[in-house]
Design a protein around this motif. Structure first.
Motif, PDB file in Angstrom:
ATOM      1  N   GLY A 119     -25.789  68.163  45.664  1.00 35.54           N
ATOM      2  CA  GLY A 119     -25.177  66.966  45.095  1.00 35.54           C
ATOM      3  C   GLY A 119     -25.153  65.847  46.122  1.00 35.54           C
ATOM      4  N   GLY A 120     -24.758  64.645  45.702  1.00 38.12           N
ATOM      5  CA  GLY A 120     -24.598  63.497  46.604  1.00 38.12           C
ATOM      6  C   GLY A 120     -25.867  63.196  47.385  1.00 38.12           C
ATOM      7  N   ASP A 121     -25.699  62.921  48.695  1.00 38.33           N
ATOM      8  CA  ASP A 121     -26.832  62.581  49.570  1.00 38.33           C
ATOM      9  C   ASP A 121     -27.861  63.702  49.642  1.00 38.33           C
ATOM     10  N   ASP A 122     -27.357  64.948  49.537  1.00 36.11           N
ATOM     11  CA  ASP A 122     -28.256  66.102  49.649  1.00 36.11           C
ATOM     12  C   ASP A 122     -29.309  66.114  48.550  1.00 36.11           C
ATOM     13  N   ARG A 124     -30.744  63.484  47.208  1.00 38.01           N
ATOM     14  CA  ARG A 124     -31.663  62.338  47.271  1.00 38.01           C
ATOM     15  C   ARG A 124     -32.926  62.708  48.048  1.00 38.01           C
TER      16      ARG A 124
END
Ligand code: ZN
Length: 319
Positions: A119-122, A124
């Motif tokens: 999730g989140g930055d991971d 992208r």
């Protein structure tokens, strides 16, 4: 036989050890180093100090297709007309990378991360995610083949795990180990995409370590770090390290009970830095390692993959 440290700019590994073996037809290189102008100068200069002109190189056998090993092989071939050889499984990956379209590769990565529960930055995908393709080989090798090194017996030993086509090369009582067996660190063994079930890279890696152990106490000439005695002892030590990691992971899943995503499991495992301190790229690699351990445990019948859930989840057998 000579070795030349070829720097890997901006990488904590520091350098790749390129080995040069003399032959009546010209020197044969084991690996070539990273494709960068500084690395090229170091390779050319280092060989020059040994009295070797890069234009005389007869061939380059690469232990595996990764850029710090195969990167400069193309440039060596350009100036010398040398052949490039690698195992057929890595040659197939090189062909695959050449055919990758940037957009399709990004989609593949994004989908892989999503299915692992990132999730989140991971989740992208970085802008330059597509790997730079190494030069296509002229020759492919299989387990047991002799490399074209006139006058000497240099034998290819297929040691899949770090890559599907990783090769060690035996020359008498010495073994060029590439990244398969290194004196202090252990190579990255991951599975991509994380949730595939048709391969077991860590299982392969453990078998390849056994294979190397069975060769006896040969002197190891690795592609990083330093030359060391008794490759069999070190291979046994690395095998033990992964068996312990597998055991710990299975125990953690049993203790947890509830099914977990690959990302949750990776965050729970021990890495050389705290999970919170790992960059998204390093987390992606850690997840690859976690997934490889999960796949091996699953193949051994020690854990199960929960069917029909998205993202994919794993659980101990008895929970
Ligand atoms: Zn490598």
């Amino acid at each position: 036989m000579w070795s030349v440290p070829v720097p890997i700019p901006g990488n904590p590994l520091g350098y790749t050890l390129v080995y040069a073996l003399e032959s009546p037809r010209g020197p044969v290189l084991v690996d070539a180093g990273w494709n960068h102008p500084d690395a090229w100068e170091a390779l050319r200069g280092g060989l020059g100090m040994l009295g070797i002109d890069v234009a005389d190189v007869h061939g380059v056998v690469v232990t595996h297709f990764h850029p710090d090993h195969a990167g400069l092989a193309g440039q060596v071939r350009e100036v010398s007309g040398a052949w490039i050889a690698m195992h057929e499984a890595d040659a197939a990956l090189v062909t695959l990378i050449h055919g990758l379209d940037e957009e399709a590769h990004r989609d593949f990565q994004a989908e892989m991360l999503r299915r692992a529960g990132a999730g989140g930055d991971d989740a992208r995908v970085p802008a330059s995610a597509r790997p730079v393709p190494p030069a296509r080989p002229d020759r492919t090798l299989r387990d047991g083949d002799l490399v074209d090194l006139p006058g000497r017996e240099l034998r290819a030993i297929h040691t899949p795990g770090h890559t599907p086509g990783h090769l060690c090369l035996q020359l008498g009582d010495r073994l060029f180990t590439g990244d398969h067996v290194l004196p202090d660190i252990t190579p990255h063994v991951g599975i991509y995409p994380y949730d595939r079930t048709d391969v077991d890279p860590l299982g392969d890696f453990l078998m390849s370590l056994e294979k190397v152990t069975s060769l006896g106490p040969l002197t190891a000439l690795p592609a990083h770090e330093w030359i060391f005695p008794d490759v069999a002892a070190r291979a046994a030590e690395i095998r033990h390290h992964h068996e312990e990691r597998l055991h710990t992971l299975a125990a953690q899943l049993t203790a947890h009970g509830e099914p977990l995503t690959i990302w949750e499991i990776a965050a729970m495992m021990t890495w050389n830095r705290a999970w919170d301190d790992l960059s998204p790229m390093l987390r992606g690699m850690a997840a690859g390692e976690a997934a490889a351990h999960l796949r091996t445990l699953e193949a051994r019948g020690a854990i199960r993959r929960v069917s029909g859930v998205d993202p994919v989840r794993f659980q101990a057998l008895d929970s």
